[in-house]
Design a protein around this motif. Structure first.
Motif, short mmCIF file in Angstrom:
data_model
loop_
_atom_site.label_atom_id
_atom_site.label_comp_id
_atom_site.label_asym_id
_atom_site.label_seq_id
_atom_site.Cartn_x
_atom_site.Cartn_y
_atom_site.Cartn_z
N GLU A 326 -30.80 -68.45 8.60
CA GLU A 326 -31.20 -67.36 9.49
C GLU A 326 -32.71 -67.19 9.40
OE1 GLU A 326 -29.41 -65.37 11.46
OE2 GLU A 326 -27.39 -65.97 10.87
N LYS A 327 -33.33 -66.89 10.51
CA LYS A 327 -34.79 -66.75 10.50
C LYS A 327 -35.25 -65.61 9.59
CE LYS A 327 -37.45 -65.49 14.18
NZ LYS A 327 -38.20 -65.69 15.45
N THR A 328 -34.53 -64.48 9.61
CA THR A 328 -34.97 -63.35 8.76
C THR A 328 -34.99 -63.76 7.29
OG1 THR A 328 -32.68 -62.59 8.94
CG2 THR A 328 -34.33 -61.34 10.15
N THR A 329 -33.98 -64.51 6.86
CA THR A 329 -33.94 -64.97 5.46
C THR A 329 -35.12 -65.90 5.18
OG1 THR A 329 -31.54 -65.01 5.71
CG2 THR A 329 -32.44 -65.98 3.70
N ALA A 330 -35.35 -66.83 6.09
CA ALA A 330 -36.41 -67.81 5.88
C ALA A 330 -37.78 -67.11 5.78
CB ALA A 330 -36.42 -68.83 7.02
N LEU A 331 -38.02 -66.16 6.69
CA LEU A 331 -39.32 -65.48 6.67
C LEU A 331 -39.45 -64.58 5.43
CD1 LEU A 331 -39.84 -64.67 10.45
CD2 LEU A 331 -40.62 -66.65 9.11
N TYR A 332 -38.34 -64.02 5.02
CA TYR A 332 -38.32 -63.20 3.80
C TYR A 332 -38.71 -64.07 2.60
CZ TYR A 332 -36.52 -59.62 0.59
OH TYR A 332 -36.38 -58.66 -0.37
N PHE A 333 -38.10 -65.23 2.54
CA PHE A 333 -38.41 -66.14 1.43
C PHE A 333 -39.89 -66.54 1.45
CE2 PHE A 333 -38.80 -70.52 -0.24
CZ PHE A 333 -38.53 -70.23 -1.57
N LYS A 334 -40.37 -66.83 2.66
CA LYS A 334 -41.77 -67.23 2.76
C LYS A 334 -42.71 -66.15 2.25
CE LYS A 334 -44.16 -69.55 5.98
NZ LYS A 334 -44.53 -70.26 7.22
N SER A 335 -42.41 -64.90 2.60
CA SER A 335 -43.34 -63.86 2.15
C SER A 335 -43.13 -63.56 0.66
CB SER A 335 -43.27 -62.61 3.03
OG SER A 335 -42.03 -62.00 2.92
N LEU A 336 -41.93 -63.79 0.15
CA LEU A 336 -41.72 -63.68 -1.30
C LEU A 336 -42.58 -64.70 -2.04
CD1 LEU A 336 -40.15 -62.29 -3.56
CD2 LEU A 336 -38.23 -63.81 -3.13
N CYS A 337 -42.72 -65.87 -1.43
CA CYS A 337 -43.53 -66.94 -2.05
C CYS A 337 -45.03 -66.62 -2.01
CB CYS A 337 -43.25 -68.27 -1.38
SG CYS A 337 -41.62 -68.89 -1.77
N GLN A 338 -45.42 -65.61 -1.22
CA GLN A 338 -46.81 -65.14 -1.27
C GLN A 338 -47.04 -64.34 -2.55
OE1 GLN A 338 -49.16 -65.18 1.65
NE2 GLN A 338 -47.75 -66.81 2.26
N GLU A 339 -45.95 -63.72 -3.05
CA GLU A 339 -46.06 -62.83 -4.21
C GLU A 339 -45.85 -63.56 -5.52
OE1 GLU A 339 -46.67 -59.51 -3.96
OE2 GLU A 339 -46.53 -59.33 -1.79
N SER A 340 -45.00 -64.58 -5.51
CA SER A 340 -44.73 -65.31 -6.74
C SER A 340 -44.84 -66.81 -6.49
CB SER A 340 -43.31 -65.00 -7.25
OG SER A 340 -42.99 -65.87 -8.32
N LYS A 341 -45.43 -67.49 -7.42
CA LYS A 341 -45.59 -68.94 -7.24
C LYS A 341 -44.39 -69.70 -7.81
CE LYS A 341 -49.23 -68.49 -5.06
NZ LYS A 341 -48.64 -68.09 -3.78
N HIS A 342 -43.46 -68.98 -8.42
CA HIS A 342 -42.27 -69.65 -8.96
C HIS A 342 -41.24 -69.78 -7.85
CE1 HIS A 342 -44.08 -69.34 -12.86
NE2 HIS A 342 -44.20 -68.04 -12.74
N TYR A 343 -41.47 -70.76 -6.97
CA TYR A 343 -40.70 -70.86 -5.73
C TYR A 343 -39.21 -71.09 -5.98
CZ TYR A 343 -45.46 -71.67 -4.09
OH TYR A 343 -46.79 -71.57 -3.85
N LYS A 344 -38.92 -72.03 -6.88
CA LYS A 344 -37.51 -72.37 -7.11
C LYS A 344 -36.77 -71.17 -7.71
CE LYS A 344 -33.72 -74.81 -7.83
NZ LYS A 344 -32.60 -74.33 -7.00
N ALA A 345 -37.43 -70.48 -8.64
CA ALA A 345 -36.80 -69.31 -9.27
C ALA A 345 -36.60 -68.20 -8.23
CB ALA A 345 -37.66 -68.81 -10.42
#
Ligand code: ADP
Ligand code: MG
Length: 480
Positions: A326-345
């Motif tokens: 879902e796009k909302t999930t994908a964009l949410y994940f992307k902005s989470l990755c702005q906050e933390s560099k531990h992408y896999k976690a």
């Protein structure tokens, strides 16, 4: 080899997408699903004499957005036609559609197939309007008619006969559903009929060049039914051919109750519909500037994010697929990755905790009570070994959900969940455990090295999960 293995199934789809416009295709009636029967209607959708249709600009916009995403050529001058037939739920006696000059030509969609991907070509996409609904099961004597749906805007995507199994049909429909939701052109809801398809099915001997004669199963609005209908048709056609018969091109209905297809009518040819140019609507002229504008403001596409999540964030295909559903999930994940560099976690947290949580609470990600900043801090606590993974998931996360205003670190401190890196604390614990278990220490030292697991278990229990496992293991080995 069974007779069925000698044949290959060939499937082409006509996919109908109901568009998420506010009003109908050619008048201002409410286009939403549902409503009390015959309330979303007017003189125009009832087909009263003397009324005139007017094009809905949004329908054109949505058609172009889908066309651009699928790599179609946009037909800059496209036209409407009338498709005439008599049916009680079609009050005008004809459907406005595009026959000669549809809005989008060509294009393709890549779908997963087995371990690999496969490209399904698209023949064209055209704009049209839906018919009303005939209700056969509410009155013993009569068919009831609800015209709320009459005139609702549709796109019909016609694929080339490139699919070879029900699984590929499923993948294509899932891909379309995902795409129309990304683009915001439809809710893609199959149960409500926003996404349905006609399946054209034929069989041919494996290796044969020519396609077999096809039958068209109408209006399948669930993937389960489509799968059963295709499997039934495949078997029926092979049995018929093997017993010396020939396939007659037909339009079929699938009955989910019996699992069989039955003929609705012999295949009608174009001339049976007496197609002719719609005299009440001028050609649709699309400018290059308008195309450019839509292209510049376009939504990210699912396969672009899938690629980005693997390459930029290093996620495995499985995680990337889940997070781009879902796009909302994908964009949410992307902005989470702005906050933390531990992408896999961060991906693990989203997949294992947050998505199940919002599903259970029946809320969207936007309503999820913890901010991305908090989630990033939570992830970083685990990654920096401040809180063990187990404790973080089992204790800290539920506590955070109950206290969504707290910062994860502060709450972990308050709950005394911070792992101890402190040598003295660990050392005292280890010495205590060794003193309590002299027999096991002896056994360990005479070769039973797998007792290390026992000591670690004791240690984690006595420290209430606060001992840093890595440091603790090292110290244990040393003192043993
Ligand atoms: P129409 O329904 O107007 O006759 P087409 O002949 O172009 O239109 O086909 C409509 C659909 O039937 C398309 O989705 C196409 O992929 C599919 N189709 C055409 N030939 C076959 C075939 N031999 N087997 C399975 N599907 C087919
Ligand atoms: Mg057809």
């Amino acid at each position: 080899m069974s007779i069925y293995e000698k044949y290959e199934t060939v499937i082409g789809l006509e996919v109908h997408v109901q568009l998420a416009t506010a009003s109908k295709a050619f008048c201002g009636d409410d286009a939403r699903f549902g409503g009390a029967p015959n309330t979303h209607i007017s003189a125009i959708s009832l087909g009263h004499p003397g009324t005139l249709p007017r094009l809905n600009k949004r329908q054109v916009e949505f058609a172009i957005k889908l066309g651009l995403a699928l790599g179609c050529e946009i037909n800059l001058e496209n036209t409407f036609d009338r498709k005439n037939y008599f049916y009680a739920d079609l009050p005008k006696g004809y459907q406005i559609t595009q026959d000669r000059q549809p809005i989008c030509i060509g294009g393709s969609l890549r779908i997963p197939s087995g371990e690999d991907f496969k490209t399904i070509r698209i023949h064209h996409i055209h704009m049209e309007e839906d018919a009303g609904k005939s209700i056969h099961d509410q009155d013993p004597e009569n068919t009831l008619i609800d015209l709320n749906r009459a005139g609702v805007p549709l796109l019909e995507i016609v694929t080339e006969p490139d699919m070879r199994s029900p699984e590929e049909v499923d993948a294509l429909m899932s891909g379309m559903r995902q795409l129309v939701r990304y683009l915001g052109v439809s809710d893609g809801n199959m149960e409500e009929g926003s996404l349905r398809c006609d399946c054209n099915v034929s069989v041919r001997l494996k290796g044969a060049e020519k396609y077999g004669e096809r039958c068209e199963v109408k209006n399948l609005n669930s993937m389960r039914f489509a799968k059963r209908a295709i499997e039934f048709e495949r078997k029926r056609q092979i049995d018929l051919l093997e017993s010396g018969g020939t396939i007659k091109q037909q339009t079929l209905n699938f009955d989910p109750a019996t699992g069989i297809t039955t003929p609705l009518r012999d295949k009608e040819d174009a001339h049976d519909y007496r197609y002719f140019p719609e005299p009440d609507l001028p050609p649709v002229i699309i400018t290059e500037a308008y195309l450019k504008e839509l292209d510049q403001n376009r939504s990210p596409l699912p396969w672009e994010l899938l690629e980005e999540f693997q390459s930029t964030f290093g996620l495995p295909l499985y995680d990337a697929t889940l997070l781009t559903q879902e796009k909302t999930t994908a964009l949410y994940f992307k902005s989470l990755c702005q906050e933390s560099k531990h992408y896999k976690a961060a991906a693990n947290l989203l997949i294992n905790k947050i998505l199940p949580e919002i599903q259970e609470q029946k809320i969207g990600l936007a309503e999820f009570p913890l901010s991305q900043k908090q989630l990033a801090e939570f992830v970083d606590l685990i990654q920096s070994d401040k809180v063990s993974n187990t404790i973080a998931y089992q204790k800290l996360f539920p506590a955070l959900l109950k206290n969504p205003n707290q910062a994860p670190l502060a709450l972990a401190e308050k709950m005394e969940l911070i792992q101890s890196q402190d040598e003295d604390f660990l050392k005292a614990l280890v010495e205590n455990i060794l003193a309590q278990n002299p027999d096991k220490v002896k056994a360990y030292n005479s070769g039973k090295k797998n007792l290390l697991g026992f000591f670690m278990g004791q240690l984690m229990r006595q420290s209430k999960g606060k001992a840093n496992p890595k440091a603790a293991e090292e110290l244990l080995k040393e003192l043993l």
